[in-house]
Design an enzyme around this catalytic site. Structure first.
Site, PDB file in Angstrom:
ATOM      1  N   GLY A   1       1.126  -1.120   0.278  1.00  0.00           N
ATOM      2  CA  GLY A   1       0.159  -0.144  -0.066  1.00  0.00           C
ATOM      3  C   GLY A   1       0.773   0.743  -0.333  1.00  0.00           C
ATOM      4  N   HIS A   2       1.915   1.221   0.558  1.00  0.00           N
ATOM      5  CA  HIS A   2       2.533   2.182   1.512  1.00  0.00           C
ATOM      6  C   HIS A   2       3.773   2.326  -0.264  1.00  0.00           C
ATOM      7  CE1 HIS A   2       2.658   1.443   5.581  1.00  0.00           C
ATOM      8  NE2 HIS A   2       2.236   2.238   5.345  1.00  0.00           N
TER       9      HIS A   2
ATOM     10  N   GLN B   1      -0.922   9.699  18.305  1.00  0.00           N
ATOM     11  CA  GLN B   1      -2.282   8.961  17.375  1.00  0.00           C
ATOM     12  C   GLN B   1      -1.657   8.211  18.309  1.00  0.00           C
ATOM     13  OE1 GLN B   1      -0.196   9.546  13.678  1.00  0.00           O
ATOM     14  NE2 GLN B   1      -1.017   7.397  13.613  1.00  0.00           N
TER      15      GLN B   1
ATOM     16  N   GLY C   1      -3.459   7.515   1.708  1.00  0.00           N
ATOM     17  CA  GLY C   1      -4.500   5.600   1.597  1.00  0.00           C
ATOM     18  C   GLY C   1      -5.448   6.127   1.629  1.00  0.00           C
TER      19      GLY C   1
ATOM     20  N   GLN D   1      -9.115   9.599   8.055  1.00  0.00           N
ATOM     21  CA  GLN D   1      -7.929  10.347   8.309  1.00  0.00           C
ATOM     22  C   GLN D   1      -7.459  10.556   6.743  1.00  0.00           C
ATOM     23  OE1 GLN D   1      -4.383   8.408   9.479  1.00  0.00           O
ATOM     24  NE2 GLN D   1      -3.385   7.999   7.337  1.00  0.00           N
TER      25      GLN D   1
ATOM     26  N   LYS E   1      -4.322  -3.915   3.054  1.00  0.00           N
ATOM     27  CA  LYS E   1      -3.128  -4.311   3.602  1.00  0.00           C
ATOM     28  C   LYS E   1      -2.559  -2.946   4.359  1.00  0.00           C
ATOM     29  CE  LYS E   1      -0.688  -6.538  -0.299  1.00  0.00           C
ATOM     30  NZ  LYS E   1       0.060  -7.976   0.012  1.00  0.00           N
TER      31      LYS E   1
ATOM     32  N   SER F   1      -0.391  -2.421   7.739  1.00  0.00           N
ATOM     33  CA  SER F   1       0.724  -3.197   9.182  1.00  0.00           C
ATOM     34  C   SER F   1       0.827  -4.152  10.166  1.00  0.00           C
ATOM     35  CB  SER F   1       1.847  -1.740   9.504  1.00  0.00           C
ATOM     36  OG  SER F   1       2.178  -1.244   8.174  1.00  0.00           O
TER      37      SER F   1
HETATM   38  O1  PAF Z   1      -1.677   6.785   8.185  1.00  0.00           O
HETATM   39  C1  PAF Z   1      -0.396   6.276   8.582  1.00  0.00           C
HETATM   40  O2  PAF Z   1       0.105   6.252   8.457  1.00  0.00           O
HETATM   41  C2  PAF Z   1       0.016   7.336   9.821  1.00  0.00           C
HETATM   42  O3  PAF Z   1      -1.169   8.125  10.554  1.00  0.00           O
HETATM   43  C3  PAF Z   1       0.045   9.834   9.128  1.00  0.00           C
HETATM   44  C4  PAF Z   1      -0.511   9.771   8.173  1.00  0.00           C
HETATM   45  C5  PAF Z   1       1.535   8.847   8.803  1.00  0.00           C
HETATM   46  C6  PAF Z   1       0.695  10.465  10.708  1.00  0.00           C
HETATM   47  O4  PAF Z   1       1.532  10.026  11.497  1.00  0.00           O
END
Ligand code: PAF
Length: 280
Positions: A36-37, A61, A147, A153, A184, A186
C-alpha cells in the site's frame, strides 16, 4: 537516496530542490511499509521531481491502551522499499526531534473527527493532524499522498488543508489488498493464521454492500443490519463500528446516496482492522 534524522537537514535538502524549481511529493508513513505504501511512493515518484517519505511512529496519535510499544518496526526494510520505489529522501526523526519537552501546540479538526474512529480513539485525529501539519511545514510538499483505507483520516486531512490554507494538494490513493480482499495494513502482522483467515469477512461484507447498492438498496438502516449480521457470523470478529455516512462531513445518513462512505472497524482477536467502501 538520502536519509535525514533532523528537521534542519530535511529543510536544507528540500529548500535546495525548490530553488532548482523541482516539485516535491510527500508520503507520510509510520514505517513497516507494505505494498500500500509502495503504491503511494510510486505514484509520488511518477508525479513529482522529488519524493520524500517520512517514517515516524507518531506517539501522539496512539491512545493509552493502544499498540504504540508493539507497533512493528523495520527501518532497514523500509529503506530498501523506498529506494526501489523511487524515493529521494527519507525523513526519520526520533520522538524528541518532533516533540521536544516544551511542545504545547496541537491541531484540531472538529465535527468530522467526532464519529467513526474518532469516537473509539479520543485524541487520535488531534495527533494525526498535529504530526501531518508539522510534516507539511518541514517538507513543504506540492503534493501529499494518503491511502483511502484510512478514509476518515483522508477526509480530515483534506478538510485541515482546506481550512488552514496549506498550499498543497492532498491525493487519496486506492487501497491495496491481499488475494482474499483483506486491506494491506502494517497491523495484519499481529494476526494468527486463523485470525488472518477470519479477517477476510470485512472486505467480503463491504463487497456485499456494494452489490446491494448496485441492485438498488437505498435504506441505510436495513443495509446496516444486514452488514452487522454478516460480520457477527464470524466468531473471531467483533465489530467496533460499522457506519453509513455521507462522503464529505461523515455524518450518518438514512437514505443512501452518493457520495457515501461505508466504514467498518472490526476487532479480529486483539487486532483492530479498518476498511471501507466509498460510493462516488
Ligand atoms: O496513516 C498513517 O500511517 C499515519 O496516520 C500518518 C498519516 C503517517 C500520520 O502519522
Amino acid at each position: 537516496m538520502k536519509i535525514a534524522e533532523t528537521k534542519q537537514e530535511t529543510r536544507k535538502i528540500v529548500k535546495k530542490w525548490k530553488k532548482q524549481g523541482l516539485s516535491v511529493g510527500l508520503v507520510p508513513t509510520m514505517g513497516f511499509l507494505h505494498e500500500g505504501h509502495e503504491s503511494l511512493i510510486l505514484k509520488s515518484a511518477a508525479e513529482n521531481d522529488k519524493t520524500v517519505v517520512s517514517v515516524f511512529v507518531n506517539p501522539m496519535q496512539f491512545g493509552k491502551n493502544e499498540d504504540l510499544e508493539d507497533y512493528p518496526r523495520d527501518f532497514e526494510r523500509d529503506c530498501s522499499i523506498c529506494r526501489k520505489a523511487g524515493a529521494d529522501l527519507i525523513f526519520h526523526p526520533c520522538p524528541q526531534e518532533m516533540y521536544p519537552a516544551d511542545f504545547f501546540s496541537y491541531v484540531n479538526v472538529d465535527r468530522i473527527t467526532e464519529g467513526l474512529c474518532g469516537s473509539d480513539r479520543p485524541g487520535h485525529f488531534r495527533g494525526v493532524c498535529t504530526v501531518v501539519s508539522k510534516l507539511f511545514h518541514i517538507t513543504t510538499p506540492d503534493r501529499a499522498y494518503f491511502g483511502q483505507k484510512d478514509a476518515q483520516q483522508l477526509a480530515v486531512i483534506k478538510k485541515m488543508v482546506q481550512d488552514l490554507d496549506f498550499d498543497l494538494q492532498v491525493i487519496g490513493c486506492p487501497t491495496v489488498r491481499e488475494a482474499d480482499g483483506l486491506a494491506k495494513s502494517s497491523r495484519n502482522t499481529y494476526l494468527s493464521p486463523e485470525e488472518r483467515k477470519a479477517a477476510a469477512v470485512i472486505h467480503r461484507t463491504l463487497e456485499y454492500a456494494k452489490e446491494a447498492i448496485s441492485q438498488g438498496q437505498r435504506d441505510a438502516g436495513e443495509l446496516k443490519k444486514e452488514l452487522v449480521s454478516r460480520i457477527e457470523k464470524e466468531p473471531l470478529a467483533e465489530i467496533d463500528y460499522i457506519e453509513l455516512v455521507d462522503g464529505e462531513l461523515l455524518q450518518p445518513v438514512k437514505v443512501l446516496k452518493k457520495p457515501l462512505l461505508i466504514a467498518a472497524a472490526v476487532r479480529v482477536g486483539k487486532t483492530r482492522l479498518i476498511d471501507n467502501y466509498f460510493w462516488e
